[in-house]
Design a protein around this motif. Structure first.
Motif, PDB file in Angstrom:
ATOM      1  N   ARG A 208       0.744  -1.123  -0.073  1.00  0.00           N
ATOM      2  CA  ARG A 208       0.170  -0.041   0.247  1.00  0.00           C
ATOM      3  C   ARG A 208       1.079   1.364  -0.023  1.00  0.00           C
ATOM      4  O   ARG A 208       0.661   2.189  -0.619  1.00  0.00           O
ATOM      5  CB  ARG A 208      -1.002  -0.036   1.266  1.00  0.00           C
ATOM      6  CG  ARG A 208      -2.195  -1.031   0.983  1.00  0.00           C
ATOM      7  CD  ARG A 208      -2.877  -0.903   2.217  1.00  0.00           C
ATOM      8  NE  ARG A 208      -4.032  -1.754   2.062  1.00  0.00           N
ATOM      9  CZ  ARG A 208      -5.128  -2.084   2.949  1.00  0.00           C
ATOM     10  NH1 ARG A 208      -5.408  -0.993   3.760  1.00  0.00           N
ATOM     11  NH2 ARG A 208      -6.093  -2.915   2.725  1.00  0.00           N
TER      12      ARG A 208
ATOM     13  N   SER B  96       4.493 -12.038   8.951  1.00  0.00           N
ATOM     14  CA  SER B  96       3.194 -12.720   9.257  1.00  0.00           C
ATOM     15  C   SER B  96       2.686 -13.317   7.882  1.00  0.00           C
ATOM     16  O   SER B  96       1.785 -13.991   7.733  1.00  0.00           O
ATOM     17  CB  SER B  96       2.221 -11.875   9.641  1.00  0.00           C
ATOM     18  OG  SER B  96       2.543 -11.218  10.810  1.00  0.00           O
TER      19      SER B  96
ATOM     20  N   ARG C 160      11.221 -11.546   8.417  1.00  0.00           N
ATOM     21  CA  ARG C 160      11.382 -12.600   9.298  1.00  0.00           C
ATOM     22  C   ARG C 160      10.066 -13.411   9.518  1.00  0.00           C
ATOM     23  O   ARG C 160       9.176 -13.183   8.776  1.00  0.00           O
ATOM     24  CB  ARG C 160      11.638 -11.913  11.070  1.00  0.00           C
ATOM     25  CG  ARG C 160      10.491 -11.154  11.386  1.00  0.00           C
ATOM     26  CD  ARG C 160       9.275 -11.296  10.960  1.00  0.00           C
ATOM     27  NE  ARG C 160       8.109 -10.867  11.811  1.00  0.00           N
ATOM     28  CZ  ARG C 160       6.743 -11.541  11.798  1.00  0.00           C
ATOM     29  NH1 ARG C 160       6.710 -12.603  11.364  1.00  0.00           N
ATOM     30  NH2 ARG C 160       5.850 -10.748  12.503  1.00  0.00           N
TER      31      ARG C 160
ATOM     32  N   SER D  19      -4.763 -13.809   4.599  1.00  0.00           N
ATOM     33  CA  SER D  19      -5.045 -12.618   3.694  1.00  0.00           C
ATOM     34  C   SER D  19      -4.901 -11.527   4.593  1.00  0.00           C
ATOM     35  O   SER D  19      -5.506 -11.429   5.771  1.00  0.00           O
ATOM     36  CB  SER D  19      -6.744 -12.738   3.760  1.00  0.00           C
ATOM     37  OG  SER D  19      -7.404 -11.675   3.436  1.00  0.00           O
TER      38      SER D  19
ATOM     39  N   ARG E  89     -15.623 -10.754   9.276  1.00  0.00           N
ATOM     40  CA  ARG E  89     -15.649 -10.417   7.770  1.00  0.00           C
ATOM     41  C   ARG E  89     -14.347 -10.881   7.011  1.00  0.00           C
ATOM     42  O   ARG E  89     -14.682 -11.088   5.829  1.00  0.00           O
ATOM     43  CB  ARG E  89     -15.841  -8.841   7.913  1.00  0.00           C
ATOM     44  CG  ARG E  89     -15.730  -8.031   6.775  1.00  0.00           C
ATOM     45  CD  ARG E  89     -17.332  -7.370   6.651  1.00  0.00           C
ATOM     46  NE  ARG E  89     -17.755  -7.088   5.437  1.00  0.00           N
ATOM     47  CZ  ARG E  89     -18.776  -7.574   4.939  1.00  0.00           C
ATOM     48  NH1 ARG E  89     -19.561  -8.463   5.421  1.00  0.00           N
ATOM     49  NH2 ARG E  89     -18.874  -7.285   3.311  1.00  0.00           N
TER      50      ARG E  89
END
Ligand code: MLC
Ligand code: AMP
Length: 505
Positions: A255, A277, A299, A404, A468
């Motif tokens: 982004r 992540s 990482r 996601s 959601r």
């Protein structure tokens, strides 16, 4: 007697007028002020009858009040159980029951829905909103600003974090004081955090990344954080000049790169950008360096283990790799069938052992035994390879998991909801590439003979049942699912068929 986690993260800063949190309203909270607030919450917990070892489940918006509730749990020897703010009441019900939480803290507007569930399971219910209002703060406000820290040992539990599983039932990962403390100390040193650091914190604080990596490391070092309620592109760009370091999931960095204001000058003074992540595309790494001159440090970690590997602080941060095992962490690549260690250069499952590895799954001895070997190695479910220079590369997953925007989503959980819907015979949920979130969820539904499933009604049922971020971004109706000769659904064929659905989204 001591409380190792509290003493290092918080106790060390008692009485210090150094800045800890730069808040969205422009206020600065010092370490000392924060600790006095935490002590008031700790007093409120004790006054409510919570004994050391009791679980405190919190589904609250990110704020310094929420962070003080975490510190209070550590100080009072309670087990902090943070919950994604997106979880529905149905999802929460499971966590409250399974954990046997003694107290549930929620937003004011959830009190009505959660009261019957909390009462049914014998848990006290308190509210806490992001502006600090709510019943918990009302009780805390009357309490002293000091609290006698409860003694804990390194192997006492400090947190219970739920992670979904391949069977659709979430598992509570038990993290001890020692697990959290060892990792925070290792990372603070490895990434050279000091009291001069100001971390731009835009992650949620209900997961490992935002709570135990970003926050605990800053606390170990005695640094400060610019504490944003969430990732807001404009605010991040405004505030980057005030920071020295930032941690984020790859979506943060893609982004930022999509915005022309994000350039070399804006981040010239920055010391460190960390990503984790979810996989950071090598292309993002390269683009980032070209635009800013900084090489993102990638990482690799998990809820069950905190951080396992890291690219070097000094030295080559290699795109497409997650670096080397951290000091004190052993990592090996094994054959998924036999568990035998594979030679360097071969792809296999990643197993890790070290002081960071959790204590097992809450009240699930079989699941613990299946993933945590007696010799201490944890089977991560990730597939990897070690290159000739010792860098670990993650090449896939041995578990049916979608990531996601840094959130883990287990397809089984969604399939169970879809399969229950009228007119649905069966379903397969897959992850497909997504330009913003890295991966996103697609549901493939097979109707019962002669039925025409109502996709709007299915959407509504999904909304009631699941947070959601887990909702399929698209539902596709198919006559049948592709299966192999053993009858197993070939999700790889579905993933391949739908791989271009969202890449230009
Ligand atoms: C929000 N939405 C998501 C989503 N986040 N959907 C899928 N995946 C996500 N990650 C939903 C919103 O509800 C909204 O729904 C729509 O998608 C668009 O929202 P948005 O405004 O674009 O999203 P935003 O609020 O900006 O959030 C995106 C994000 C956020 C990437 C900033 O998800 C985030 O902060 N992710 C970080 C997750 C994280 O901390 N993971 C660490 C786990 S620990 P609609 O339909 O209403 O429009 C771990 C261990 C380790 O993994 O190694 O660190
Ligand atoms: P969680 O269970 O939410 O803690 O997510 C852990 C999972 O995230 C790991 O098992 C990996 O699959 C994935 N993960 C974390 N960091 C990385 C990374 N740098 N690259 C690829 N995958 C990652």
């Amino acid at each position: 007697m001591t409380n190792p986690l509290f003493d290092v993260l918080f106790g060390n800063h008692a009485g210090k007028d150094t800045p800890f949190l730069y808040l969205p309203d422009g206020e600065t909270l010092t370490h000392d002020r924060f600790l006095r607030l935490a002590a008031q919450y700790a007093n409120a917990f004790t006054a409510a009858g919570l004994e050391p070892g009791a679980r405190v489940a919190a589904q609250v918006e990110k704020s310094h009040f929420a962070l003080a509730a975490y510190a209070a749990c550590v100080q009072a020897g309670l087990v902090f159980l943070p919950l994604n703010t997106g979880y529905t009441v149905e999802e929460l019900s499971y966590f409250i029951e399974d954990s046997g939480a003694s107290m549930v803290i929620c937003k004011g507007d959830r009190r009505e829905a959660l009261q019957p569930i909390a009462s049914k399971h014998g848990a006290a219910l308190e509210t806490l909103d992001e502006d600090g209002s709510g019943s918990l703060s009302e009780k805390a406000a009357e309490a002293p600003e000091t609290f006698e820290t409860v003694d804990r040992k390194a192997d006492d539990l400090a947190a219970l974090l739920y992670t979904s599983g391949t069977t659709g039932r979430s598992k509570g990962a038990m993290l001890s004081q020692g697990n959290l403390l060892s990792n925070a100390e290792t990372l603070a040193e490895h990434w050279r955090f000091t009291s001069d650091d100001v971390l731009l914190h835009a992650l949620p604080i209900f997961h490992t990344h935002g709570l135990f990596v970003a926050t605990n490391i800053t606390l170990v070092a005695g640094g400060a954080m610019i504490f944003l309620p969430k990732f807001d592109l404009d605010k991040v760009i405004d505030l980057l000049p005030e920071a020295t370091a930032m941690m984020g999931v790859p979506t943060f960095y893609t982004r930022l790169l999509d915005d022309q204001r994000f350039d070399k000058d804006l981040v010239a003074h920055m010391r460190l950008f960390v990503s984790g992540s979810a996989p950071l595309l090598a292309e993002t790494h390269t683009q980032f360096e070209k635009r800013t001159g900084h090489r993102i440090l990638e990482r690799y970690g998990m809820t069950e283990t905190n951080m396992n590997t890291s690219n070097p602080y000094d030295g080559d941060r290699r795109a497409g790799t997650v670096g080397f095992p951290l000091p004190g962490v052993e990592l090996k690549i094994t054959d998924p069938e036999t568990g035998e260690e594979l030679p360097q250069g071969e792809v296999g499952q990643i197993e890790v052992r070290g002081p960071n590895v959790f204590q097992g799954y809450w009240q699930m001895p079989e699941k613990t035994a299946a993933e945590l070997r007696e010799n201490g190695f944890f089977i991560t479910g990730d597939l990897g390879v070690i290159d000739d220079r010792g860098y670990v590369q993650i090449v896939g997953r041995n578990k049916d998991l979608i990531i996601s925007g840094g959130y883990n989503i287990y397809p089984k959980e969604i399939e169970l909801v879809l399969d229950e819907q009228p007119g649905v015979l069966e379903s397969a949920v897959i992850g497909v590439p997504h330009a913003d979130f890295g991966e996103t969820v697609v549901g493939v539904i097979v109707p019962e003979a002669g039925a025409e499933p109502d996709l709007d009604a299915i959407g509504a049922a999904t909304s009631k049942a699941l947070a959601r971020f887990k909702h399929p971004k698209k539902l596709i109706v198919r006559e049948e699912l592709p299966r192999n000769s053993m009858g197993k659904v070939q999700k790889n064929l579905l993933r391949d068929e739908f791989k271009d659905l969202f890449v230009n989204a």
